[in-house]
Design an enzyme around this catalytic site. Structure first.
Site, PDB file in Angstrom:
ATOM      1  N   SER A 159       0.811  -1.216   0.000  1.00 19.81           N
ATOM      2  CA  SER A 159       0.000   0.000   0.000  1.00 19.81           C
ATOM      3  C   SER A 159       0.843   1.264   0.000  1.00 19.81           C
ATOM      4  CB  SER A 159      -0.936   0.003   1.210  1.00 19.81           C
ATOM      5  OG  SER A 159      -1.767  -1.143   1.196  1.00 19.81           O
ATOM      6  N   HIS A 204       0.822   4.684   4.625  1.00 20.82           N
ATOM      7  CA  HIS A 204       0.261   5.357   3.461  1.00 20.82           C
ATOM      8  C   HIS A 204       0.806   6.780   3.327  1.00 20.82           C
ATOM      9  CE1 HIS A 204      -3.490   2.522   3.522  1.00 20.82           C
ATOM     10  NE2 HIS A 204      -2.357   1.903   3.241  1.00 20.82           N
TER      11      HIS A 204
END
Length: 255
Positions: A159, A204
């Site tokens: 991610s 992230h």
């Protein structure tokens, strides 16, 4: 005689004509996929899938379910655990964790996202710049987790690298003066998802910032390959230094 669209043709003439016609060879599916999605993107997907299968087999060999691959010895050895990196010097976890996934759903969602965004960036940046941005973004996510995450909590997934690709795409669109509203909307949705339980918001954010910085260096060093490469290497060195030089307990406890 051989029937033709107009009249008939001699079989010898037909054979002679066919001899000079090049036959179309079928393209293997892997080659077609590489041409459609880009060689680096398809290779990254393949590597992630293979690593997942390895962890699934490792889980079965350890007496666990293949679907619970995070319980496997391989997963436990290569996922990012901040305290193991800082205290025990297991530095490889900073990058290997980006190729591990917690369950099949996690893998499928990330690989689908990679196939959506990856080809566009690979076409714009070229293969080595695209791969560099991907890896630096993954490293940026690991650094954020290393500095501000829970010391003993394992983290894994691509991610951070994917958020880095979003950041890279945003930089390129901004330079090209393209409309950013669609990308910003997508980014906002993903940020909201990042607050769900079990999702690493830190990873992230770190990946996104690293992707923006890496692509910014590429834009600044445009048409100067050596300068671009040097900038990316320097950025990666700074990230690794931050991850390894700052003790985990000091950052986490705020001391």
């Amino acid at each position: 005689m051989t029937p033709a669209s107009v009249g008939f043709q001699c079989p010898d003439d037909v054979r002679a004509g066919n001899a000079g016609v090049r036959r179309v060879r079928p393209v293997p599916r892997w080659t077609a996929a590489r041409r459609r999605f880009g060689p680096v993107t398809t290779t990254l997907v393949a590597v992630n899938v293979v690593v997942f299968l390895i962890t699934a087999v490792s889980a079965v060999s350890a007496g666990e379910s293949a679907l619970e691959n995070w319980r496997s010895p391989v997963f436990q050895e290569f996922s990012q655990v901040p305290v193991l990196v800082d205290v025990f010097g297991q530095d490889w976890r900073l990058i290997t964790g980006a190729f591990l996934h917690i369950g099949i759903t996690h893998l499928l969602l990330n690989m689908l996202s990679l196939l959506v965004f990856g080809p566009e960036l690979e076409a714009r940046l070229g293969w080595w710049r695209y791969l560099a941005v991907y890896l630096v973004s993954a490293l940026g996510g690991s650094v954020a987790i290393q500095l501000f995450g829970e010391p003993g909590r394992p983290v894994a997934g691509a991610s951070a690298a994917l958020y880095g690709l979003l950041g890279a795409l945003g930089v390129l669109m901004l330079v090209a003066r393209q409309d950013l509203r669609g990308l910003l909307t997508l980014l906002a949705i993903n940020v909201v998802i990042s607050f769900l339980p079990g999702v690493s918001l830190l990873g992230h954010i770190g990946g996104f910032v690293a992707g923006v910085l890496a692509t910014g260096l590429l834009v600044l060093g445009r048409r100067r390959t050596g300068l671009q490469a040097a900038g990316l290497v320097l950025l990666a060195a700074v990230l690794v230094t931050l991850a390894l030089a700052v003790p985990v307990p000091v950052v986490v406890l705020g001391l």
